[in-house]
Design a protein around this motif. Structure first.
Motif, PDB file in Angstrom:
ATOM      1  N   ARG A 100       0.834  -1.194   0.000  1.00  0.00           N
ATOM      2  CA  ARG A 100       0.000   0.000   0.000  1.00  0.00           C
ATOM      3  C   ARG A 100       0.878   1.256   0.000  1.00  0.00           C
ATOM      4  O   ARG A 100       0.577   2.236  -0.681  1.00  0.00           O
ATOM      5  CB  ARG A 100      -0.935   0.014   1.206  1.00  0.00           C
ATOM      6  CG  ARG A 100      -2.086   0.992   0.988  1.00  0.00           C
ATOM      7  CD  ARG A 100      -3.003   1.048   2.192  1.00  0.00           C
ATOM      8  NE  ARG A 100      -3.522  -0.253   2.554  1.00  0.00           N
ATOM      9  CZ  ARG A 100      -3.865  -0.572   3.802  1.00  0.00           C
ATOM     10  NH1 ARG A 100      -3.698   0.304   4.764  1.00  0.00           N
ATOM     11  NH2 ARG A 100      -4.365  -1.751   4.084  1.00  0.00           N
ATOM     12  N   ASN A 145       0.719   4.129  -2.693  1.00  0.00           N
ATOM     13  CA  ASN A 145       0.478   5.539  -2.370  1.00  0.00           C
ATOM     14  C   ASN A 145       1.546   6.436  -2.985  1.00  0.00           C
ATOM     15  O   ASN A 145       1.240   7.494  -3.526  1.00  0.00           O
ATOM     16  CB  ASN A 145       0.482   5.752  -0.855  1.00  0.00           C
ATOM     17  CG  ASN A 145      -0.789   5.220  -0.222  1.00  0.00           C
ATOM     18  OD1 ASN A 145      -1.771   4.989  -0.923  1.00  0.00           O
ATOM     19  ND2 ASN A 145      -0.761   5.021   1.074  1.00  0.00           N
ATOM     20  N   ALA A 188      -2.679   5.801   5.826  1.00  0.00           N
ATOM     21  CA  ALA A 188      -2.075   6.098   4.532  1.00  0.00           C
ATOM     22  C   ALA A 188      -1.225   7.354   4.621  1.00  0.00           C
ATOM     23  O   ALA A 188      -0.230   7.497   3.921  1.00  0.00           O
ATOM     24  CB  ALA A 188      -3.162   6.285   3.475  1.00  0.00           C
TER      25      ALA A 188
END
Ligand SMILES: Nc1ncnc2c1ncn2[C@@H]1O[C@H](COP(=O)(O)OP(=O)(O)OP(=O)(O)O)[C@@H](O)[C@H]1O
Ligand SMILES: [Mg+2]
Lengths: 522, 256
Positions: free
Chosen positions: A9, A13, A359
């Motif tokens: 992830r 990102n 995130a």
């Protein structure tokens, strides 16, 4: 498995961010092209490639030498402080001053008193000293009391304990400190380049390119500076993870830590307090005497008092100083409050919208290794030279470290503490009110302590480089006018302010947390 | 003139003040362990057993009273290499291998570990850790770590040996084995031993005298003499006479 998905992830990102950057940059969406596309920056880097080696070399050598000297001093002082509580108390004033001083404020006086690379090296070393000293003291005093007992039971001396237990046990903490200190050294060197003229160095390059309105080059320099700082962080991060494995105690030490050693006779305590207050001024005075710079240029503490209160020009000087303070202080507080508030809200909402915050966390962590304030020229491109610039610089240099501190603190709250209210059917909001917010409070204070000097530094840099207002500008102007008294005065006042405000936070923190029965967070 | 006692505590009191409450850990504790004797201390948790030991080791100072180890102050005795110690917690240095952990007391006493390599190896084998010389504490089980601590306590051939629940994390079978081993080592070295334990049977099996303590304030309530012949062997554990002594100590322990 979970770590792997998280890494995926993270990469995802990052890629998304780069693509967004490229699109926005190519379309000149930000301030008419102030943010070039990522590939445009790379292309410009290639065009400028002949310029870089000497600039990089200058910044690297200054930061590396400063890093080494700062660590030598930091570790040496840390050992002394860990062994002697008296020395720690006596040097408290010096340590707080070094922690709180905005480097840009003393860059000009270093340039006045030292020559060549020395100002850059000293500023880099100062950025390193505090971090390394603190982590050394913490690392040494956190030694497993069971292991030290064992050494003492065989008649071992303090030195044996230091040699056999404390040093090795402190290594991971010290390495973790070096990880933070390394980018600090780079930042210090760059700031000294801002403040000191000189031809070579990434800071000098950045400053020289600022007037030419070439965003792609400025971004290129920023990128290189960030990469250097980031790489230095990464190198020590790697080292410290390699060491951590074998150092953690296998079982939990449950011994009650013996509290602060007896403070001793009230007279001795008073003497130490006075000494700790006087020592920074004494060192200031000794520094000038040792460098042998004439009184005309180098002002001792008395010289500054004379300049500000006695000399015929005193009144004019006071007026200038007060006007500058009137511009600098409000925006510092505003920026800092806003940065802290954003950080607090975002960190707290990590319980409500965990994925969004998760995130964001890697981005915040990465910024920890960036010489953020040194990138102010980039913000000038986007925000122009008004108060908005100052405000945003201040917010960004306070927000990120505050967020990291708070998020890590909140992550330490045991899940079971939150489970308890929920078992009794509490709403999410009630749980926040009862558990998350109170638990985050010590970290909010820790974050405030951390950001005080940064906020002032951010404001002063923006003022110096761009807005032409406030203390930063006064400092820069005084250099031009050869107004030595003012240079020293601004340096002393900004360090003094930073220390005073820091102490105010510490004082409030102690009172509030004691009333709530909490302990301070590091 | 007779030899000085191995361990002598006279009128020792100790009060801890911390976090707003005051704990009287020891009140007027007097205890003499003749040279070469084996003494066990038993008592409920928090009655001050570890504190007695820490005072005898010079790690805490008594508020009142006097402590002598072979006629010397605890610190002087420790410096002279007279004492050996195994703590309640193994307290191993996590970054040192088993062998290097056992060598620590030698290093503190400024003896060259290289000159005692054989003795170090012997101790490691004695506690059944042959083959684990280079393992780190993190790779050992709790019981194995305690055995390292015992090897470490014995490596200096101490005249006075302090042990604070050294077998706490061992299973019953291993514990009995170690009890027999400890008796053998103690007989061979002729040292004065002070053992803190929670196991009544262990205390009775090993000790010449069992000191029973009570809490609040920590104090000695009775000293029970145990006069079984030595060397004592495992069958003793099921001897009726042995059980009689154990029952008596249990009574003192739980009763008033
Ligand atoms: N450093 C200290 N500070 C404050 N109180 C202490 C300290 N060390 C021990 N105490 C207190 O002194 C009392 C005796 O402690 P001690 O460790 O000697 O007990 P113990 O008999 O060894 O217990 P256990 O069998 O659980 O090991 C306890 O009430 C303990 O809380
Ligand atoms: Mg105990």
């Amino acid at each position: 498995m979970a770590a792997e998905t998280r890494r995926h992830r993270g990469i995802f990102n990052l890629a998304a961010l780069l693509i967004l950057w490229e699109v926005v940059g190519r379309l000149d969406l930000v301030a008419g092209g102030a943010l070039p596309g990522f590939t445009e920056i790379l292309a410009r880097l290639w065009v400028d490639r002949a310029d870089y080696p000497l600039h990089i070399w200058a910044t690297l050598t200054a930061s590396a030498v400063g890093f080494m000297l700062g660590n030598l001093a930091g570790i040496g002082a840390g050992v002394v402080f860990a062994l002697s509580a008296t020395a720690l108390r006596l040097f408290r004033g010096v340590n707080v001053a070094i922690f709180a001083l905005p480097p840009i404020a003393i860059a000009p006086i270093l340039v006045l008193t030292l020559s060549g690379m020395a100002p850059r090296i000293v500023l880099a070393a100062l950025g390193v000293y505090f971090v390394t000293m603190t982590s050394t003291v913490i690392g040494l005093s956190q030694a497993d009391s069971r292991a030290t007992d064992m050494i003492r039971a065989y008649g071992g001396t303090k030195r044996d304990v230091l040699r056999l237990v404390q040093f090795r046990g402190a290594l991971p903490t010290i390495l973790a400190g070096l990880r933070i200190a390394a980018p600090n050294a780079v930042l210090g060197a760059i700031l000294a380049e801002f403040g000191g003229g000189g031809r070579w160095g990434l800071g000098a390059y950045l400053l020289g390119s600022l007037g030419r309105g070439e965003p792609d080059r400025l971004w290129g320099i920023g990128l290189v500076a960030t990469l250097i700082a980031g790489a230095s962080y990464g190198a020590f991060a790697l080292l410290s993870t390699r060491f951590l494995g074998a150092t953690r105690a296998v079982t939990l030490n449950t011994a009650v830590p013996t509290g602060k050693p007896d403070p001793g006779h009230p007279l001795k305590r008073a003497a130490l307090a006075v000494g700790s207050l006087a020592l920074p001024f004494l060192m200031w005075w000794a520094f000038i005497r040792l460098t042998g710079v004439p009184d005309m240029i180098a002002k001792t503490p008395l010289g500054v008092v004379d300049y500000l209160f006695v000399a015929p020009t005193a009144e004019a000087a006071q007026a200038k100083l007060l006007a500058a303070l009137g511009q600098t202080l409000p925006i510092t507080f505003l920026g800092m409050a806003a940065g802290l508030a954003f950080a607090f809200v975002l960190a707290i909402s990590s319980k409500l919208i965990p994925h969004a915050v998760e995130a964001f966390t890697p981005v915040a962590l990465v910024t920890q290794t960036m010489p953020l304030v040194a990138l102010t020229p980039l913000l000038v491109l986007i925000l122009g030279r008004g108060n908005a610039l100052t405000l945003w610089v201040t917010i960004s240099v306070t927000f990120f470290p505050a967020f990291v501190t708070l998020a890590q603190g909140i992550a330490l709250v045991p899940r079971t503490a939150g489970d308890l209210p929920r078992v009794y059917g509490a709403s999410l909001w009630t749980e926040m009110r009862m558990v998350t917010i109170p638990a985050a409070l010590p970290y909010l204070f820790a974050a405030t302590r951390l950001t005080v000097p940064r906020a002032l530094l951010g404001v002063m840099i923006a003022e110096w480089l761009a807005t032409g207002k406030g203390l930063g500008n006064l400092l820069n102007q005084s250099r031009g006018y050869l107004d030595y008294g003012m240079i020293w005065t601004v340096a002393a006042v900004s360090v003094g302010l930073s220390v005073a405000f820091y102490q105010l936070v510490v004082f409030t923190e102690r009172r509030v947390l004691r009333r709530l029965g909490m302990t301070t967070a590091e | 003139m007779s030899a000085p006692d191995g361990i002598a505590l006279a009128g020792v009191s100790k009060t801890f003040a911390g976090r707003g409450k005051v704990v009287e850990a020891l009140r007027d504790v007097s205890l003499t362990c003749p040279a070469g004797s084996f003494t066990a201390i038993i008592g409920p948790s928090g009655c001050g057993k570890s504190t007695v030991m820490r005072i005898a080791l010079g790690l805490e100072t008594a508020d009142t009273g006097e402590v002598r180890i072979v006629g010397d102050t605890p610190l002087a005795a420790a410096r002279a290499g007279v004492t050996g110690v195994a703590f309640q917690d193994a307290a191993l240095l996590p970054w040192r291998s088993v062998r290097r952990n056992v060598e620590v007391p030698l290093e503190v006493l400024r003896q060259k570990p290289a000159e005692h390599a054989e003795r170090v190896q012997g101790m490691i084998e004695l506690v059944g850790l042959k083959g684990f010389e280079n393992a780190l504490p993190g790779e050992l089980s709790g019981g194995m770590r305690q055995r390292v601590a015992i090897a470490r306590a014995l490596v200096t051939h101490p005249q006075v040996l302090f042990m604070d629940e050294p077998f706490g994390a061992l299973d019953q079978i291993l514990r009995r084995q170690m009890n027999v081993e400890l008796q053998r080592i103690w007989t061979e070295t002729g040292s004065t031993a002070l053992l803190v334990t929670h196991g009544i049977d262990e205390a009775v099996f090993l000790a010449d005298r069992v000191v029973v303590m009570h809490a609040d304030p920590g104090r000695i309530v009775e000293v029970v003499d145990v006069s079984f012949d030595r060397p004592r062997r495992p069958p003793l554990f099921s001897d009726p006479a042995f059980h009689k002594v154990c029952d008596h100590i249990a009574e003192v322990l739980h009763g008033g």
